[in-house]
Every structure is written in structure tokens, then in C-alpha cells.
Write a protein that holds these residues in place. Structure first.
Motif, PDB file in Angstrom:
ATOM      1  N   ASN A  14      -1.500  -0.533   8.755  1.00  0.00           N
ATOM      2  CA  ASN A  14      -0.905  -1.784   8.295  1.00  0.00           C
ATOM      3  C   ASN A  14      -0.648  -2.742   9.462  1.00  0.00           C
ATOM      4  O   ASN A  14      -0.124  -2.340  10.499  1.00  0.00           O
ATOM      5  CB  ASN A  14       0.423  -1.501   7.569  1.00  0.00           C
ATOM      6  N   SER A  20       0.817  -1.209   0.000  1.00  0.00           N
ATOM      7  CA  SER A  20       0.000   0.000   0.000  1.00  0.00           C
ATOM      8  C   SER A  20       0.854   1.264   0.000  1.00  0.00           C
ATOM      9  O   SER A  20       0.477   2.279  -0.607  1.00  0.00           O
ATOM     10  CB  SER A  20      -0.950  -0.006   1.205  1.00  0.00           C
ATOM     11  N   GLU A  21       2.014   1.234   0.666  1.00  0.00           N
ATOM     12  CA  GLU A  21       2.904   2.399   0.676  1.00  0.00           C
ATOM     13  C   GLU A  21       3.725   2.474  -0.604  1.00  0.00           C
ATOM     14  O   GLU A  21       4.001   3.561  -1.119  1.00  0.00           O
ATOM     15  CB  GLU A  21       3.814   2.357   1.907  1.00  0.00           C
ATOM     16  N   ASN A  43      -2.926  -6.631   1.576  1.00  0.00           N
ATOM     17  CA  ASN A  43      -2.491  -5.250   1.770  1.00  0.00           C
ATOM     18  C   ASN A  43      -2.615  -4.460   0.474  1.00  0.00           C
ATOM     19  O   ASN A  43      -3.087  -3.319   0.466  1.00  0.00           O
ATOM     20  CB  ASN A  43      -1.058  -5.224   2.297  1.00  0.00           C
ATOM     21  N   GLY A  44      -2.192  -5.051  -0.639  1.00  0.00           N
ATOM     22  CA  GLY A  44      -2.264  -4.366  -1.925  1.00  0.00           C
ATOM     23  C   GLY A  44      -3.686  -4.073  -2.362  1.00  0.00           C
ATOM     24  O   GLY A  44      -3.946  -3.075  -3.058  1.00  0.00           O
ATOM     25  N   ASN A  45      -4.629  -4.927  -1.961  1.00  0.00           N
ATOM     26  CA  ASN A  45      -6.026  -4.742  -2.350  1.00  0.00           C
ATOM     27  C   ASN A  45      -6.678  -3.531  -1.686  1.00  0.00           C
ATOM     28  O   ASN A  45      -7.772  -3.129  -2.070  1.00  0.00           O
ATOM     29  CB  ASN A  45      -6.841  -5.988  -2.007  1.00  0.00           C
ATOM     30  N   GLN A  46      -6.014  -2.947  -0.704  1.00  0.00           N
ATOM     31  CA  GLN A  46      -6.623  -1.853   0.044  1.00  0.00           C
ATOM     32  C   GLN A  46      -6.390  -0.478  -0.582  1.00  0.00           C
ATOM     33  O   GLN A  46      -6.869   0.522  -0.054  1.00  0.00           O
ATOM     34  CB  GLN A  46      -6.088  -1.860   1.485  1.00  0.00           C
ATOM     35  N   VAL A  47      -5.658  -0.441  -1.686  1.00  0.00           N
ATOM     36  CA  VAL A  47      -5.389   0.850  -2.337  1.00  0.00           C
ATOM     37  C   VAL A  47      -5.695   0.765  -3.829  1.00  0.00           C
ATOM     38  O   VAL A  47      -5.686  -0.327  -4.414  1.00  0.00           O
ATOM     39  CB  VAL A  47      -3.912   1.276  -2.131  1.00  0.00           C
ATOM     40  N   ARG A 101       1.679   4.292  -3.118  1.00  0.00           N
ATOM     41  CA  ARG A 101       1.590   5.735  -2.894  1.00  0.00           C
ATOM     42  C   ARG A 101       2.740   6.472  -3.568  1.00  0.00           C
ATOM     43  O   ARG A 101       2.549   7.568  -4.117  1.00  0.00           O
ATOM     44  CB  ARG A 101       1.579   6.043  -1.390  1.00  0.00           C
ATOM     45  N   ILE A 142      -3.132   8.953  -2.808  1.00  0.00           N
ATOM     46  CA  ILE A 142      -3.537   7.732  -2.103  1.00  0.00           C
ATOM     47  C   ILE A 142      -3.220   7.906  -0.623  1.00  0.00           C
ATOM     48  O   ILE A 142      -2.060   8.132  -0.264  1.00  0.00           O
ATOM     49  CB  ILE A 142      -2.815   6.494  -2.654  1.00  0.00           C
ATOM     50  N   SER A 170      -2.455   6.976   3.327  1.00  0.00           N
ATOM     51  CA  SER A 170      -1.865   5.854   4.056  1.00  0.00           C
ATOM     52  C   SER A 170      -2.971   5.102   4.782  1.00  0.00           C
ATOM     53  O   SER A 170      -3.981   5.678   5.193  1.00  0.00           O
ATOM     54  CB  SER A 170      -0.829   6.349   5.074  1.00  0.00           C
ATOM     55  N   ILE A 171      -2.769   3.795   4.939  1.00  0.00           N
ATOM     56  CA  ILE A 171      -3.725   2.973   5.665  1.00  0.00           C
ATOM     57  C   ILE A 171      -3.038   2.354   6.867  1.00  0.00           C
ATOM     58  O   ILE A 171      -1.804   2.351   6.957  1.00  0.00           O
ATOM     59  CB  ILE A 171      -4.313   1.859   4.773  1.00  0.00           C
TER      60      ILE A 171
END
Length: 542
Positions: free
Chosen positions: A334, A61-62, A97-101, A65, A329, A331-332
Motif C-alpha cells: 500500500n 484492501s485491508e 486501492n479498493g480495485n486491487q482486491v 480482507r 485475500i 495483503s498488497i
């Protein structure tokens, strides 16, 4: 949404002004217009054709970004690194994790975990796991088949993984550094259809003629662009661009856009370059990524020019994800996943009883993964073999991070340290702790910083200690990518202030246990000859 821009039609090899309409995440229409003036160029987004996201030290996810600011909309991502640490749970972590962005991660099933039986890893992916992964729509290919000896010698377990991939109709990535002639022919015949490990033009050309796609790699450590870029003149349909491994400080600055700009600077045809950077990966891997056609997903970028490819905006599924160098995007939160079970070490754990003053030395080459074996003289003191700073021959150690075991210790040249030590738990492929230093005390301090933190990179001198914690698998940080990049820059600077002349000392360090790349490497079990694929003695016969 309506966008007016100069349309870079890669398929028709034309550039003309258009009005692009986006509806519900798709391209509704692309209509020619008579608008003139200073309008941006509209083109498909860049795709990294082979990358280990983990090497950015960022969770997916980072990574996303940062990558979108450079016009990257998708990656062919091999979760090989986290799989070596946490097995199937690691692959699952990357997907979730990748699916969240809003970014298109296309993950593969790691084919070689552990990479060899000559090192200690924390996970294993067997043939039944490959079957499980291949049945999932999130898995798009069999990731790099690193075990080329097993492939050409028809090892049953290797062939079973390839057979499963072929059953599901998913492509197989290759990894065959230096392979030529009959061996290369056998390797390609077995199933691998790409390679990102070519050292020379001749090697890559031979593989192209066997039907392989070649990914030109330019990462933080391995750099093959200069050797291979001329292939694009005659084989534009066979070339892709990749980073393979990109550290956070470099990712904060550029990505595949840099390779495109460098190719244009060398006089390469813009349509050939963009075909390699944007289109060939979609076609080879059958990706659901837009190619800028009506009905496609609205994945595209706006750039200022077709020379430097300064990205003005990036769109994925019609959503603007970056603008003028700033990520959009968020940050989420993690989660953490790890596998770290070794005790603190003592300086005497890194001592080497001497049986002479001439040893085999790993020669680290800046910008290359290959490490020739050379002979070198070390210092003898009270029966122990120690670093020879005058000749830049330093101690290197690999420490098993999954269980308590004696460290493996050898010698390496070209790190240039004049004091202290650096260490990393990013150590391809098994991600044990690797350290290089001038003395046992410094090495021990650098290693123990990582053991305390359950992973990271560290640098120690007499007056100072720095650490970048990587608590996700001991190889990634869950924190803001730009903050991680800044922290990495600081510790990289410290390593260079201590004398390292390498462009990327920590990235180079991370490959010194990569046994599948010749010639001489060090695993947690000992010094290893990558040509003969066997362990070898440290001391040379007197």
C-alpha cells in the motif's frame, strides 16, 4: 464449480436444496435437488449500506480482507474522511486501492467537504469536483448530504451538487439527525433518499412515510439498532443495515452478519432480515452484485445456520475469498498519502485563563453521537481552569493539524480518565487532532506523539506511552488488518486501565469535533453549538 446447499430464496421466500453451478464468475444455473442431510445454507452476501472505510483505520484492501470473513461482499462506501484530509486525491486513492482486491466497493462522491465552514479541513470538494466524480463509473451516488440546513434553505451550492447527481441519475444519501415534520419534508423533497442518522422509531417512521430508505446503524460508537429494528416488521422494503464507522477490533469480530443475527434473535422474519441485509441496497443503488439468480455475478455466501449466520465461505465473482473465518485475500503493498503540517506543542498551549468556575461541558454519551450541553464546575488554580477529576470533567482539545494555530480547549464529561491522556488524529470530519486528558502535560505528550508520527491514536500515563501510527492520511494504516486490530485492542485496553468507562473511548473521541451532530462540540476554532450552528462561549455567566 458446483455447490450443493439449501438455497435461501429471499425473493420467493422459500428454502430448498439446490445444485448451484458457477461458470466464468457468473451463476450458470440453480437447479432443485433431492439431496438431504447436513448441508449449508446458500444466500446472497451481506452488504454494508453506509460505511466510512477509513474509520476501520484500514485502507480499503485491508478492510476487504477482514469483511469477507463475515460474509460481506460489498459496501456503499463514503470516502468523506480521506477527502477532508486530501481532497480529490484522497477519493482517487480509495478507488485505486479498493480495485486491487476481489471485493465490491461502491464509492460515493463526498457532498460536504469540508462539512462546515466552522473548522479547518485539508481538502475541498466543490460542485465542479462533483461533476467530475459523477461522470466516473466508479462513483455510484452522492454521499451523505450533511448540510441539511443548506438543503432545506435551498443553498445554491448545495442544490447544485444535488442537481448534478440527479443529472447522472445517481441516488443521494441523506444525513439529517433528528429532523422531523416540515423540515424533514423539505429535506426529502430536495433529493436525499436515505438516512442512517435516526435516533428514534418515530423519527425514522416519519422519514419512511416521506419515501426515505432507513439504514439501521450499529457501529463502534453510534448504535441505533435497538431503537429502530421494529420498523422491519411493517416496512421490510425500506430498511437496510449499515455500520457507518467500525473500528478494527470490532471489524475483526463481526460486521453486518451480527445485525442479521440480532434481528433473528428478536424474532424478526428471516426473509425480511435478509432482504434488508442483502437485497435492498442492491436495488436502491443499482449495484452489480448478485442476488442469487441465474445470470447474476456469483456473489454469495455459505452459512452454517440462519440464526447466528456463521459464515463457512464467501464468494465474489465466483472466487472464494474467505473460508471458515479465514480470509483468502492476500495483503498488497500500500502506498501512503497524507496532509500533516503542524509543529510540536508545549503544555502551556493547552492552558485556559479562567473567568469563573462554571463552564459549558460536552456530555459524551456511550453509544451515541449526540452530545448534550451541561453545566459543570472546574478547578481553579492560579487563575487557570483545570480538570475536575472528582466530577469527571476533563479537558478536551482540538489541534489544527494542517497549519500552526493555537489549540481550542474546552471540557468534557464521561471519559472517566483518572490519569494521563488519550489522543487521535481520527477526528470527524476534518480529522484534526483531538485529545482528552487530566492535565496539560499529559495532553501535550499525547498530542506530540501524533505530530511526530504524522497521525495515529495515542495514550500516555506517567509510566507508559502507546501509539498506533496511521500514516495514510493520518487516519488509516497500510499494515495487515489483523495486526492493526491487535494494536488497537492494546491501546484501547490502556485507555480503560487509565479509567475510561466508555465501550469504545477512541471511537467516541473521534466524534467530539463532529459539528453537524448536536448539541455541543469542539472544533479547532472553538466551542460550537450544533443546534444554533454557531460558536459559543466556554464560561457561563456568573
Amino acid at each position: 464449480m458446483i455447490i450443493i446447499a439449501r438455497y435461501v430464496d429471499i425473493h420467493q421466500r422459500r428454502i430448498y436444496p439446490v445444485e448451484l453451478e458457477v461458470l466464468k464468475g457468473e451463476i450458470a444455473s440453480i437447479r432443485p435437488t433431492f439431496v438431504r442431510g447436513d448441508i449449508p445454507y446458500l444466500m446472497p452476501g451481506f452488504i454494508d449500506a453506509h460505511v466510512h472505510v477509513e474509520s476501520s483505520m484500514l485502507v480499503p484492501s485491508e478492510f476487504a480482507r477482514l469483511a469477507v470473513t463475515h460474509g460481506t461482499v460489498a459496501t456503499i462506501s463514503d470516502p468523506h474522511e480521506i477527502a477532508n484530509v486530501c481532497g480529490m486525491a484522497g477519493v482517487e486513492y480509495m478507488i485505486e486501492n479498493g480495485n486491487q482486491v476481489p471485493f465490491k466497493f461502491y464509492f460515493g462522491a463526498p457532498s460536504s467537504v469540508p462539512a462546515t465552514p466552522f473548522e479547518t479541513a485539508g481538502g475541498e470538494i466543490d460542485a465542479s469536483d462533483i461533476e467530475t466524480l459523477m461522470s466516473r463509473p466508479e462513483i455510484h451516488y452522492l454521499a451523505e448530504m450533511m448540510n441539511w440546513p443548506g438543503t432545506v434553505n435551498q443553498d445554491p451550492l448545495v442544490l447544485e451538487k444535488i442537481r448534478i447527481s440527479q443529472k447522472y441519475g445517481k441516488p443521494i444519501d441523506g444525513h439529517a439527525p433528528g429532523l422531523k415534520g416540515e423540515l424533514a419534508e423539505k429535506y426529502v423533497k430536495a433529493g436525499p433518499s436515505t438516512d442512517h442518522e435516526c435516533f428514534t422509531y418515530e423519527e425514522a417512521l416519519g422519514k419512511i412515510k416521506l419515501g426515505m430508505k432507513i439504514s439501521i446503524r450499529e457501529g463502534s460508537a453510534a448504535k441505533n439498532f435497538e431503537a429502530l429494528i421494529d420498523l422491519i416488521d411493517d416496512y421490510p422494503e425500506m430498511i437496510m443495515f449499515c455500520s457507518d464507522d467500525k473500528h478494527p477490533d470490532n471489524l475483526a469480530v463481526s460486521h453486518i452478519n451480527q445485525l442479521a443475527a440480532r434481528a433473528i434473535a428478536k424474532g424478526k422474519d428471516v426473509f425480511d432480515v435478509l432482504r434488508a441485509a442483502c437485497i435492498n441496497p442492491i436495488q436502491h443503488y443499482s449495484l452489480n452484485v448478485g442476488q442469487l439468480k441465474a445470470g447474476d455475478p456469483a456473489d454469495f455466501i455459505l452459512v452454517k445456520d440462519l440464526e447466528k449466520f456463521e459464515v463457512l465461505a464467501s464468494y465474489i465473482q465466483g472466487q472464494k475469498v474467505a473460508e471458515n473465518g479465514k480470509t483468502l485475500i492476500p495483503s498488497i503493498k500500500n502506498e501512503l498519502i497524507n496532509n500533516f503540517h503542524t509543529s510540536l506543542k508545549k503544555p502551556e498551549d493547552f492552558q485556559i485563563p479562567a473567568s469563573g468556575n462554571k463552564v459549558r461541558v460536552i456530555e459524551a454519551l456511550d453509544g451515541q453521537l449526540i452530545t448534550p450541553e451541561i453545566a459543570g464546575e472546574i478547578i481553579l488554580r492560579e487563575g487557570l481552569a483545570e480538570s475536575n477529576l472528582e466530577k469527571d470533567i476533563l479537558k478536551i482539545t482540538v489541534v489544527n493539524r494542517y497549519e500552526d494555530a493555537p489549540p481550542a480547549v474546552a471540557f468534557i464529561k464521561n471519559f472517566g480518565l483518572k490519569a494521563g491522556a488519550i489522543a487521535s488524529s481520527v477526528g470527524h470530519d476534518s480529522h484534526n487532532i483531538i485529545a482528552v486528558g487530566v492535565d496539560d502535560e499529559s495532553i501535550c505528550r499525547a498530542v506530540n506523539l501524533l505530530i511526530d508520527a504524522k497521525g495515529g491514536i495515542s495514550a500516555v500515563s506517567k509510566k507508559k506511552e502507546e501509539i498506533l501510527p496511521l500514516p495514510v492520511g493520518g487516519i488509516m494504516s497500510p499494515d495487515d488488518g489483523y495486526q492493526v486490530a491487535e494494536a488497537y485492542t492494546q491501546i484501547d485496553r490502556m485507555a480503560k486501565e487509565m479509567g475510561s468507562t466508555l465501550n469504545s473511548p477512541f471511537m467516541t473521541l473521534s466524534f467530539m469535533a463532529l459539528l453537524v451532530i448536536p448539541d455541543l462540540k469542539l472544533s479547532d476554532k472553538g466551542l460550537f453549538n450544533g443546534q444554533k450552528f454557531k460558536f459559543i462561549e466556554l464560561f457561563l455567566n456568573q
